[in-house]
Scaffold this motif. Sequence first.
Motif, PDB file in Angstrom:
ATOM      1  N   GLN A 556       4.587   5.297   3.416  1.00 55.88           N
ATOM      2  CA  GLN A 556       3.822   5.008   2.213  1.00 55.88           C
ATOM      3  C   GLN A 556       2.848   6.117   1.839  1.00 55.88           C
ATOM      4  N   ASN A 557       2.238   6.776   2.835  1.00 54.22           N
ATOM      5  CA  ASN A 557       1.221   7.769   2.479  1.00 54.22           C
ATOM      6  C   ASN A 557       1.808   9.026   1.830  1.00 54.22           C
ATOM      7  N   TYR A 559       4.139   8.909  -0.620  1.00 57.41           N
ATOM      8  CA  TYR A 559       4.204   8.507  -2.023  1.00 57.41           C
ATOM      9  C   TYR A 559       2.810   8.326  -2.618  1.00 57.41           C
ATOM     10  N   ASP A 560       1.935   7.624  -1.879  1.00 56.37           N
ATOM     11  CA  ASP A 560       0.613   7.295  -2.410  1.00 56.37           C
ATOM     12  C   ASP A 560      -0.207   8.552  -2.705  1.00 56.37           C
ATOM     13  N   LYS A 563       1.298  10.443  -5.824  1.00 58.15           N
ATOM     14  CA  LYS A 563       1.097   9.731  -7.083  1.00 58.15           C
ATOM     15  C   LYS A 563      -0.378   9.703  -7.482  1.00 58.15           C
ATOM     16  N   LYS A 564      -1.244   9.515  -6.508  1.00 57.92           N
ATOM     17  CA  LYS A 564      -2.674   9.457  -6.815  1.00 57.92           C
ATOM     18  C   LYS A 564      -3.155  10.796  -7.371  1.00 57.92           C
ATOM     19  N   GLN A 835      -0.960  -0.615  -5.867  1.00 56.03           N
ATOM     20  CA  GLN A 835      -0.416  -0.293  -4.562  1.00 56.03           C
ATOM     21  C   GLN A 835      -0.692   1.142  -4.115  1.00 56.03           C
ATOM     22  N   SER A 836      -0.786   2.085  -5.058  1.00 61.75           N
ATOM     23  CA  SER A 836      -0.821   3.494  -4.666  1.00 61.75           C
ATOM     24  C   SER A 836      -2.015   4.268  -5.193  1.00 61.75           C
ATOM     25  N   HIS A 838      -4.993   3.086  -7.115  1.00 61.92           N
ATOM     26  CA  HIS A 838      -6.276   2.399  -6.914  1.00 61.92           C
ATOM     27  C   HIS A 838      -7.390   2.910  -7.823  1.00 61.92           C
TER      28      HIS A 838
END
Length: 852
Positions: A556-557, A559-560, A563-564, A835-836, A838
């Motif tokens: 997950q980290n 992608y997150d 994207k962030k 989800q990503s 925030h």
Amino acid sequence: MSGRARVRARGIARSPSALEVGRPQSSQGSTSVDPSNNEALSNCGFVGTSRISQQYKDNISSDDAGCTFMERGGKIRRDFLDLGVCTREKLTHVRDCKTGSSGIPVKLVTNLFSLDLPQDWQLYQYHVTYTPHLESRRMRTALLYSHRELSNKAKAFDGVILFLSQKLEEKVTELSSETQRGETVKMTVTLTRELPASSPVCLQVFSIIFRKIFKKLSMYQIGRNFYKPSEPVEIPQHNLSLWPGFTISVSQFESRLLFSADVSYKILRNETVLEFMTALCHQTGMPGFTQTCEKQLIGFIVLTRYNNKTYRINDIDWSVKPTHTFQKRDGTEITYVDYYKQQYDITLSDLNQPMLVSLLKSKRNDNAEPQMAHLIPELCFLTGLSSRVTSDFQLMKVVAEEMRLSPLGRQQRLARLADDINRNKDARFELENWGLHFGCQMSLTGRVVPSEKILMQDHICQPASAADWSKDMRTWKILSTQHLNNWLTICSDRAENVTEHFLSCLRRVGNSMGFKVDCPKIIKVQETPAAFLSAIQKHFDPGFQLVMCILPSNQQNYYDSIKKYLSSDCPVPSQCVLVRTLNKQGMMMNVATKIAMQMTCKLGGELWAVEIPLKSLMVVGIDVCKDAFNKGMLVVGFVASINPRITRWFSRCILQKTTTDVADCLKVFMIGALNRWYKHNHGLPARVIVYRDGVGDGQLKTLVEYEVPQLLSSVAEASSNVSSKLSVIVVRKRCMQRFFTEVNRTVQNPPLGTVVDSEATRPECYDFYLISQASCRGTVNPTYYNVIYDDNGLKPDHMQRLTFKLCHLYYNWPGLISIPAPCQYAHKLTFLVAQSIHKEPSLELANSLFYL
């Protein structure tokens, strides 16, 4: 930090008088609640008492003693509140008739059953007071039910409010009883209301009646659904059990009272919390184990099979063990070990396990502070599926095969349920005692609206399959796109070859679609999230149109972080692709086609359109969800079309602090969308139609009174002349109603485009059901639409057809979807932020579908 302190740190309020859990025996003045202990759960309606005779106890239904119909002030249960919101009477164009007429009639079978009542049937509501006041609800119920005035009447009582199907002779009835201690208790029974069968209060009482009936059918209530543990479906290879059951409802529909039921399953893991904790300890080691365990378990729902009840884990108290004592309500103290041995003949094997903490909320008072209950990990079974489990394709496939019933299988379950109710003597007696008759399954007539043609760049196409035209996308020219000539691709060293092959396929499918793709700048990095992010920061050029990352894993980290950074800090459209996806044998061209479509949308392109007869129409989708990290933050997504063809979109998202799922930023969003429309079209839209998704039970009144005025105010302020006409439609994907067509003595899913706007709809609403998606396996689920505000005055036929058309315009899937495209876009946007990211995405990306 103790368990109590940790819960406080999370903001969970505790009353000084609340029963405390987690204190060792040496702590003076502390008492403990066990969730299975009927003596302790006075605040949940299960109060034990030894002061009344067994004769009185035998007269009490366990449901009457344990259920609450309303709050003290007459508050109706939340899911019944929407029934009192009458929006249709204000819509003059549908006040007399809300049904359409276009399309081909189709005969449908439903999951609705008639409930017949005498013509003049009424429910009589009484308020009961006691002198002196009695705390025990079971005592109050026993004393009241012992009188002959009530002995032969159908009745339901929650300790304060009494419901009868037959009226007492006097408006105020005085009764008197004596307890075993010789105390005289006077009861005053006062008639307060006479309610028709359509009243929300009556519907709640009918639901309680059916709760009793399902208990007589040996089904257990978990949440609002009913399950049969005696008939589990075992999946031993994945250590899972499925309990079959039903979700039910009783409601007033267009012309009569109907009972609805749908098949439901409860997923249980054949793994206790203790086994889960032990495995986690072996996996992670003791350092940091408590923190990891809390992160994994807090928020999970567990089931205790000794009483078939579910609880949410709010904390873990590591200081309390099964050998510690808690104080029962009668003042005696007992260890958890001895309690479970005496009460359930269960011997605990691990005496060093910690205690799970669950906060028990009052059923009768939302404002009452919760009480704490201790749960034994060894006796708690995990329910549901974790994110790790749901990512296991083979496991989910097996679960889906069991739970995804065909229309015939679902219909057989419903027919069996109806037969069980009619054959059970106790169930029949309960219904007859209230004057109810359980009737047959209902059929009705729906309509199938015409299929839509897909408008491409150079021709009009009728897809081979109305539900899916993905195979045709490689040969059709898309409406419009940008030339992708300046972009960045980042991959790992090991993925270099597969990346080159993928880029070659991407250029080939892009050319056939009319999407020209030049070679990107390629950067190779190590396989770590930090390396990918660092490469983006180092090589980023403000002129880049898009950044693509070929990710080595679905961690997950990865992608997150990407994207962030690219959605907020350095705004540019981004595309993440897994190496695993590119390695699928024989699938590269399909994968490249779908990714080319996504990239086109992120660059502001348009893929296809459908004919929209209404000119100067803006459609809006609104959705909300809770932020994954901070549940006190609500993510509100707003997506509006900005051209008459409804192919270009303006997207906004914001995080707001709130305790409800109601948006308070809609005025800002709508004004921004109207300004963007004006910029592109040199005028304001004549019509605005808003589709509001993400509406929970009991929120309809708040939407009408709070969100609709925001939208009206914004369209009024946007123009000093004639403002745009507004319609607001609430969308619900998860509705209980099911529809089947009868074909050759069997039942099938209805055709695409089936509309139901009579008999299964509600008289107080301008509503309809639409089936806009196909289901290869399982039973299709209709989408429910409720028009709560309508200045446009469109005919029902036109509103239904427009909604069906919009289900064709979701560019992430070349086919029909279950809800209008703007709603699905808003859902994708809120999901990405929650989800990503925030935080609010950059306004520079507002004109592209960067979140696909």
